[in-house]
Design a protein around this motif. Structure first.
Motif, mmCIF file in Angstrom:
data_model
loop_
_atom_site.group_PDB
_atom_site.id
_atom_site.type_symbol
_atom_site.label_atom_id
_atom_site.label_comp_id
_atom_site.label_asym_id
_atom_site.label_seq_id
_atom_site.Cartn_x
_atom_site.Cartn_y
_atom_site.Cartn_z
ATOM 1 N N LEU A 1 -5.391 -3.568 2.527
ATOM 2 C CA LEU A 1 -5.950 -2.325 3.079
ATOM 3 C C LEU A 1 -6.914 -2.614 4.224
ATOM 4 O O LEU A 1 -6.774 -2.049 5.312
ATOM 5 N N ILE A 2 -7.851 -3.514 3.993
ATOM 6 C CA ILE A 2 -8.873 -3.703 5.031
ATOM 7 C C ILE A 2 -8.314 -4.364 6.288
ATOM 8 O O ILE A 2 -8.858 -4.186 7.365
ATOM 9 N N GLN A 3 -7.196 -5.083 6.148
ATOM 10 C CA GLN A 3 -6.615 -5.676 7.352
ATOM 11 C C GLN A 3 -5.988 -4.621 8.264
ATOM 12 O O GLN A 3 -5.650 -4.908 9.412
ATOM 13 N N HIS A 4 -5.854 -3.397 7.738
ATOM 14 C CA HIS A 4 -5.395 -2.307 8.603
ATOM 15 C C HIS A 4 -6.541 -1.747 9.439
ATOM 16 O O HIS A 4 -6.308 -1.057 10.417
ATOM 17 N N LEU B 1 0.858 -1.185 0.000
ATOM 18 C CA LEU B 1 0.000 0.000 0.000
ATOM 19 C C LEU B 1 0.889 1.228 0.000
ATOM 20 O O LEU B 1 1.974 1.211 0.559
ATOM 21 N N ASP B 2 0.406 2.297 -0.616
ATOM 22 C CA ASP B 2 1.245 3.475 -0.735
ATOM 23 C C ASP B 2 0.382 4.731 -0.684
ATOM 24 O O ASP B 2 -0.555 4.865 -1.470
ATOM 25 N N ASP B 3 0.697 5.615 0.262
ATOM 26 C CA ASP B 3 0.064 6.931 0.291
ATOM 27 C C ASP B 3 -1.466 6.845 0.338
ATOM 28 O O ASP B 3 -2.154 7.478 -0.446
ATOM 29 N N ILE B 4 -1.969 6.024 1.235
ATOM 30 C CA ILE B 4 -3.420 5.882 1.347
ATOM 31 C C ILE B 4 -3.966 6.937 2.302
ATOM 32 O O ILE B 4 -3.530 7.028 3.442
ATOM 33 N N ASN B 5 -4.900 7.712 1.820
ATOM 34 C CA ASN B 5 -5.531 8.711 2.666
ATOM 35 C C ASN B 5 -7.034 8.536 2.500
ATOM 36 O O ASN B 5 -7.579 8.784 1.433
ATOM 37 N N LEU B 6 -7.667 8.080 3.536
ATOM 38 C CA LEU B 6 -9.030 7.615 3.379
ATOM 39 C C LEU B 6 -9.836 7.891 4.644
ATOM 40 O O LEU B 6 -9.396 7.587 5.743
ATOM 41 N N LYS B 7 -11.001 8.490 4.458
ATOM 42 C CA LYS B 7 -11.896 8.706 5.604
ATOM 43 C C LYS B 7 -13.227 8.047 5.295
ATOM 44 O O LYS B 7 -13.771 8.244 4.205
ATOM 45 N N ILE B 8 -13.723 7.289 6.237
ATOM 46 C CA ILE B 8 -15.028 6.672 6.036
ATOM 47 C C ILE B 8 -15.948 7.184 7.132
ATOM 48 O O ILE B 8 -15.603 7.153 8.313
ATOM 49 N N LYS B 9 -17.096 7.689 6.721
ATOM 50 C CA LYS B 9 -18.013 8.295 7.694
ATOM 51 C C LYS B 9 -18.867 7.239 8.368
ATOM 52 O O LYS B 9 -19.162 6.196 7.792
ATOM 53 N N ASP B 10 -19.291 7.583 9.568
ATOM 54 C CA ASP B 10 -20.169 6.721 10.325
ATOM 55 C C ASP B 10 -21.443 6.459 9.515
ATOM 56 O O ASP B 10 -22.045 7.390 8.994
ATOM 57 N N GLY B 11 -21.814 5.212 9.399
ATOM 58 C CA GLY B 11 -23.063 4.876 8.716
ATOM 59 C C GLY B 11 -22.958 4.770 7.201
ATOM 60 O O GLY B 11 -23.945 4.496 6.534
ATOM 61 N N LEU C 1 -5.014 -5.723 12.323
ATOM 62 C CA LEU C 1 -4.392 -7.001 11.987
ATOM 63 C C LEU C 1 -3.047 -6.749 11.312
ATOM 64 O O LEU C 1 -2.085 -7.462 11.523
ATOM 65 N N LEU C 2 -3.025 -5.721 10.486
ATOM 66 C CA LEU C 2 -1.764 -5.240 9.930
ATOM 67 C C LEU C 2 -1.573 -3.807 10.424
ATOM 68 O O LEU C 2 -2.528 -3.059 10.565
ATOM 69 N N LYS C 3 -0.327 -3.473 10.685
ATOM 70 C CA LYS C 3 -0.027 -2.113 11.142
ATOM 71 C C LYS C 3 0.714 -1.368 10.043
ATOM 72 O O LYS C 3 1.606 -1.926 9.414
ATOM 73 N N PRO C 4 0.335 -0.114 9.815
ATOM 74 C CA PRO C 4 1.063 0.627 8.769
ATOM 75 C C PRO C 4 2.500 0.893 9.190
ATOM 76 O O PRO C 4 2.766 1.144 10.373
#
Ligand code: ATP
Ligand code: MG
Length: 260
Positions: A37-40, A11-21, A44-47
């Motif tokens: 990505l989802i294992q972060h 993964l590289d330079d991931i910038n992601l916000k997910i809103k509640d709901g 489970l995985l640490k950046p």
């Protein structure tokens, strides 16, 4: 394998916000980094660099994230299905009567017969394993549910059941849902927002319309829009005023009706 010759940036330079709901889809070619990505999301995985936070503060709310893995085998390890589903609750010292009651409920929700409770998870079909893995996560009532290819390997009825279940969880229980899928047809009917991964990076992030409007860009990274989009393109050759930017059969029906 950081610091070795085998080091590879998944993964590289991931910038992601997910809103509640929110209900968000993640698509991308094989090996683009979706599962990584989802294992972060649950630690489970640490950046190696950067951080992952939930609810905008850094407190550890990671146990509110439930992940159903792409390969259910990875999360089924008990001798029988009952123990597998009960695992998380037992760890929290939940009384046995409550576990029994919850298991009864969850079996109905995921569409499994109580007959399988005594079986070894490895005696089950792929679809049944998926449902057991899902039950083991749902029973913990996660606030955020992450599903990696939940419908892979299921028959058409099974796919429909799983997707209906996901929709209900989102609508009725207001659970935030992150759905990884290869099936464009399935994902467009379910999510509000799509994240497109390519080679470990986020290539696009937007509404279904925004993402699929740019067909060339999608095709350049090995993806395709739902089949109906190509059907509409062909039909436009016969009906020049047709809107071809359509991604579901339902929308297509409405559009074509205008010309009848
Ligand atoms: N345990 C691992 N060790 C080393 N590299 C890995 C490991 N798991 C995944 N990778 C690499 O990380 C990259 C992303 O893999 P990932 O499994 O996240 O892809 P994906 O988008 O989920 O693919 P698919 O659609 O096939 O499930 C790939 O290049 C893969 O080879
Ligand atoms: Mg994957």
């Amino acid at each position: 394998m950081k610091g070795t010759a085998f080091e590879k940036k998944a993964l590289d330079d991931i910038n992601l916000k997910i809103k509640d709901g929110e209900i968000v889809g993640i698509i991308g070619h094989t090996g683009s980094g979706k599962s990584t990505l989802i294992q972060h999301f649950n630690g489970l995985l640490k950046p190696s660099y950067g951080n992952v936070s939930i609810d905008s503060n850094q407190t550890n709310k990671i146990n509110q994230v439930g992940i159903v893995f792409q390969q259910p085998e990875y999360q089924l390890f008990e001798d029988n299905v009952y123990n597998d589903i009960a695992y998380g609750l037992k760890k929290k010292d939940t009384p046995i009567e409550i576990i029994d009651k919850k298991i009864n409920e969850i079996m109905k929700i995921v569409g499994l017969s109580n007959d399988v409770l005594n079986k070894s998870p490895f005696e089950l079909s792929g679809g049944q394993k998926k449902r057991v893995a899902m039950a083991g996560i749902l029973i913990l009532e996660p606030k955020i549910l992450v599903l990696d290819e939940p419908a892979a390997g299921l028959d058409p009825q099974g796919r429909e059941d799983i997707y209906r279940l996901i929709q209900n969880l989102h609508k009725e229980k207001k659970i935030t849902i992150i759905l990884v899928s290869h099936s464009m047809e399935d994902i467009v009917t379910l999510v509000d927002r799509l994240i497109v991964m390519n080679d470990g990076k986020i290539e696009m992030d937007g509404t279904i319309k925004q993402v699929f409007e740019n067909l060339n860009r999608l095709e350049n990274i090995g993806l395709k829009a739902p089949q109906i989009r190509y059907f509409m393109r062909e039909l436009k050759k016969l009906i020049p005023n047709l809107n071809e930017n359509i991604f579901t059969v339902k929308e297509a029906k409405e559009e074509i009706r205008k010309f009848l």
